[in-house]
Design a protein around this motif. Structure first.
Motif, PDB file in Angstrom:
ATOM      1  N   THR A 187       5.938 -10.003  -0.027  1.00 56.47           N
ATOM      2  CA  THR A 187       5.250  -9.935   1.260  1.00 56.47           C
ATOM      3  C   THR A 187       5.910  -8.891   2.144  1.00 56.47           C
ATOM      4  O   THR A 187       7.141  -8.848   2.243  1.00 56.47           O
ATOM      5  N   ILE A 188       5.114  -8.051   2.782  1.00 54.63           N
ATOM      6  CA  ILE A 188       5.639  -7.097   3.760  1.00 54.63           C
ATOM      7  C   ILE A 188       5.845  -7.817   5.082  1.00 54.63           C
ATOM      8  O   ILE A 188       4.940  -8.477   5.600  1.00 54.63           O
ATOM      9  N   THR A 189       7.041  -7.698   5.628  1.00 53.41           N
ATOM     10  CA  THR A 189       7.367  -8.347   6.896  1.00 53.41           C
ATOM     11  C   THR A 189       7.386  -7.386   8.072  1.00 53.41           C
ATOM     12  O   THR A 189       7.226  -7.796   9.213  1.00 53.41           O
ATOM     13  N   GLN A 190       7.596  -6.105   7.794  1.00 55.55           N
ATOM     14  CA  GLN A 190       7.597  -5.095   8.858  1.00 55.55           C
ATOM     15  C   GLN A 190       7.376  -3.730   8.235  1.00 55.55           C
ATOM     16  O   GLN A 190       7.928  -3.433   7.175  1.00 55.55           O
ATOM     17  N   LEU A 191       6.524  -2.903   8.868  1.00 59.38           N
ATOM     18  CA  LEU A 191       6.204  -1.586   8.326  1.00 59.38           C
ATOM     19  C   LEU A 191       6.198  -0.566   9.449  1.00 59.38           C
ATOM     20  O   LEU A 191       5.800  -0.861  10.575  1.00 59.38           O
ATOM     21  N   TRP A 192       6.653   0.644   9.140  1.00 55.30           N
ATOM     22  CA  TRP A 192       6.667   1.714  10.129  1.00 55.30           C
ATOM     23  C   TRP A 192       5.931   2.940   9.578  1.00 55.30           C
ATOM     24  O   TRP A 192       5.809   3.130   8.374  1.00 55.30           O
ATOM     25  N   ASN A 193       5.415   3.752  10.479  1.00 55.61           N
ATOM     26  CA  ASN A 193       4.667   4.975  10.171  1.00 55.61           C
ATOM     27  C   ASN A 193       3.321   4.698   9.502  1.00 55.61           C
ATOM     28  O   ASN A 193       2.823   5.495   8.710  1.00 55.61           O
ATOM     29  N   GLY A 194       2.735   3.564   9.850  1.00 54.62           N
ATOM     30  CA  GLY A 194       1.420   3.210   9.361  1.00 54.62           C
ATOM     31  C   GLY A 194       1.044   1.829   9.874  1.00 54.62           C
ATOM     32  O   GLY A 194       1.795   1.203  10.622  1.00 54.62           O
ATOM     33  N   GLY A 196       0.227  18.198   0.306  1.00 53.88           N
ATOM     34  CA  GLY A 196       0.988  17.678   1.431  1.00 53.88           C
ATOM     35  C   GLY A 196       1.385  16.230   1.203  1.00 53.88           C
ATOM     36  O   GLY A 196       0.932  15.566   0.265  1.00 53.88           O
ATOM     37  N   LYS A 197       2.225  15.732   2.089  1.00 55.20           N
ATOM     38  CA  LYS A 197       2.804  14.408   1.885  1.00 55.20           C
ATOM     39  C   LYS A 197       2.758  13.600   3.179  1.00 55.20           C
ATOM     40  O   LYS A 197       2.934  14.131   4.270  1.00 55.20           O
ATOM     41  N   ALA A 198       2.528  12.310   3.059  1.00 58.28           N
ATOM     42  CA  ALA A 198       2.703  11.343   4.141  1.00 58.28           C
ATOM     43  C   ALA A 198       3.662  10.271   3.650  1.00 58.28           C
ATOM     44  O   ALA A 198       3.690   9.948   2.459  1.00 58.28           O
ATOM     45  N   SER A 199       4.452   9.729   4.566  1.00 56.84           N
ATOM     46  CA  SER A 199       5.473   8.751   4.177  1.00 56.84           C
ATOM     47  C   SER A 199       5.430   7.551   5.110  1.00 56.84           C
ATOM     48  O   SER A 199       5.119   7.674   6.292  1.00 56.84           O
ATOM     49  N   PHE A 200       5.758   6.397   4.568  1.00 55.86           N
ATOM     50  CA  PHE A 200       5.970   5.209   5.386  1.00 55.86           C
ATOM     51  C   PHE A 200       7.028   4.351   4.713  1.00 55.86           C
ATOM     52  O   PHE A 200       7.387   4.554   3.538  1.00 55.86           O
ATOM     53  N   GLY A 201       7.561   3.415   5.456  1.00 61.72           N
ATOM     54  CA  GLY A 201       8.574   2.515   4.914  1.00 61.72           C
ATOM     55  C   GLY A 201       8.319   1.101   5.379  1.00 61.72           C
ATOM     56  O   GLY A 201       7.558   0.862   6.328  1.00 61.72           O
ATOM     57  N   PHE A 202       8.946   0.146   4.708  1.00 60.96           N
ATOM     58  CA  PHE A 202       8.757  -1.238   5.115  1.00 60.96           C
ATOM     59  C   PHE A 202       9.914  -2.109   4.636  1.00 60.96           C
ATOM     60  O   PHE A 202      10.677  -1.738   3.746  1.00 60.96           O
ATOM     61  N   ASN A 203      10.029  -3.256   5.269  1.00 61.33           N
ATOM     62  CA  ASN A 203      10.885  -4.339   4.801  1.00 61.33           C
ATOM     63  C   ASN A 203       9.988  -5.446   4.269  1.00 61.33           C
ATOM     64  O   ASN A 203       8.874  -5.669   4.782  1.00 61.33           O
ATOM     65  N   GLY A 204      10.453  -6.133   3.236  1.00 59.44           N
ATOM     66  CA  GLY A 204       9.649  -7.173   2.630  1.00 59.44           C
ATOM     67  C   GLY A 204      10.476  -8.358   2.168  1.00 59.44           C
ATOM     68  O   GLY A 204      11.713  -8.322   2.203  1.00 59.44           O
ATOM     69  N   SER A 205       9.793  -9.392   1.733  1.00 62.46           N
ATOM     70  CA  SER A 205      10.460 -10.583   1.191  1.00 62.46           C
ATOM     71  C   SER A 205       9.994 -10.810  -0.239  1.00 62.46           C
ATOM     72  O   SER A 205       8.906 -10.391  -0.620  1.00 62.46           O
ATOM     73  N   TRP A 206      10.852 -11.445  -1.029  1.00 59.07           N
ATOM     74  CA  TRP A 206      10.511 -11.726  -2.416  1.00 59.07           C
ATOM     75  C   TRP A 206      11.193 -13.006  -2.856  1.00 59.07           C
ATOM     76  O   TRP A 206      12.193 -13.434  -2.265  1.00 59.07           O
ATOM     77  N   THR A 207      10.637 -13.627  -3.902  1.00 62.38           N
ATOM     78  CA  THR A 207      11.261 -14.785  -4.538  1.00 62.38           C
ATOM     79  C   THR A 207      11.125 -14.610  -6.041  1.00 62.38           C
ATOM     80  O   THR A 207      10.099 -14.148  -6.525  1.00 62.38           O
TER      81      THR A 207
END
Length: 355
Positions: A74-81, A105-116
């Motif tokens: 699950t994504i808990t927080q995302l930036w640049n989108g 060309g390129k676009a980028s984003f990042g995120f923090n997530g959770s896993w089990t």
């Protein structure tokens, strides 16, 4: 950065590409795409990732990337989108300012997530409805070391950003700092790759999510990082997890001293820039704020005791003026406003170090 007793760092890159898999019929129809999905940090129950999307087809004015998590992450927080998630299916759309992608060309984003259970990478991606197909290839952390003496990069000052998730997950203050420095004079180095911050930048670093500076010192981790990257300057914002873990100021400063000794053993004229760290105000720790105040109050005298002409130790005040309500998204990690403040505070000291 949640309090963690252990951190497992992983780097897994999925590079999936398709060329001419569809015919472009509008400005938003990509005929091919490549996606680089990088797990840059991982800890029990959580992880950070960066995604680079390359458009191999016609230019697009907006984009939508769809993928499916194979193990229910699950994504808990995302930036640049902007992100929506329905079950395991994730849709990330461009932000207001990064929708246009030229051919190649390129676009980028990042995120923090959770896993089990497990945290495998997605098997495929679609960009504006076009599937990017290919193999999923694990790629080890780059430990190839500094460039050869014949490389032009040897004329640059190599800067290592050292710390925890405030430095590395995604640590976009590093991107903002790099943007304000002369590119011909600096080379940001480290064994970890940069996360997506919305624009290309020199992103290598040593920001290890969940790490304690006391563990890095006691487990002798830093010498290998130094040998792999060969920095001339170290920026250190470290100790947040130690304060969260209720370790004493003396214990944390002793770890700092160990790291300074290791830096100088690697390079006797290492320039060391140490932060009085940003405030800490997580909802689960009412005493953390005062612990950081106590640590920061002791840092200037500690630095003065180790300062030398050959290897100066410079203190940068990252605490004053930083507000956990307006400058973080969780009382711990900087948001966009916080990243701007952190970069601005580092800048004068880094400019002096590379002069």
């Amino acid at each position: 950065m949640q309090r963690r007793k252990a951190a497992v760092l992983g780097l897994v890159t999925a590079l999936l590409s398709a060329t001419a898999v569809a015919t472009a019929t509008s400005a938003n129809a990509a005929a091919g795409c490549a996606v680089k999905y990088t797990v840059s940090s991982q800890w029990p129950g959580g992880f950070g990732a960066a995604v680079d999307v390359t458009n191999l087809g016609d230019p697009v004015s907006s984009w939508s990337l769809v993928f499916t998590f194979p193990a229910g992450q699950t994504i808990t927080q995302l930036w640049n989108g902007t992100v929506t998630q329905s079950g395991s299916t994730v849709t990330v759309k461009n932000a207001a300012w990064n929708g246009a992608i030229a051919t190649n060309g390129k676009a980028s984003f990042g995120f923090n997530g959770s896993w089990t259970g497990s945290n495998p990478v997605p098997a495929s991606f679609t960009l504006n409805g076009v599937t990017c197909t290919g193999g999923v290839v694990p790629t080890p952390t780059d430990v190839s070391g500094p460039p050869s003496p014949s490389s032009s990069a040897t004329t640059k000052k190599k800067i290592m950003a050292l710390g925890d998730s405030i430095t590395g997950s995604p640590g976009c203050w590093r991107a903002l700092l790099w943007q304000q420095l002369p590119a011909a004079q600096v080379d940001f180095v480290g064994t970890l790759p940069g996360d997506g911050c919305g624009f290309p930048y020199d992103g290598e670093h040593e920001g290890h999510g969940g790490y304690l500076v006391t563990n890095v010192a006691s487990q002798n981790m830093l010498p290998a990082w130094l040998s792999a990257s060969g920095p001339d300057v170290v920026l250190m914002h470290f100790g947040t997890n130690d304060a969260w873990s209720n370790l004493s100021t003396t214990t944390i400063l002793n770890a700092y001293t160990t790291l300074v000794g290791q830096m100088r053993a690697y390079k006797p004229n290492m320039k060391i820039i140490v932060a009085q760290i940003i405030p800490l105000n997580p909802s689960t720790c009412t005493d953390c704020g005062q612990r950081v105040v106590n640590l920061n109050a002791a840092i200037p005298a500690w630095a003065a005791s180790l300062n030398t002409a050959a290897s100066p130790v410079t203190v940068v005040d990252q605490w004053t003026g930083f507000n956990t309500t307006t400058d973080t998204y969780d009382g711990v990690h900087p948001n966009d406003a916080g990243n701007v403040k952190i970069a601005a505070r580092w800048l004068p000291a880094v400019q002096a170090a590379i002069a």
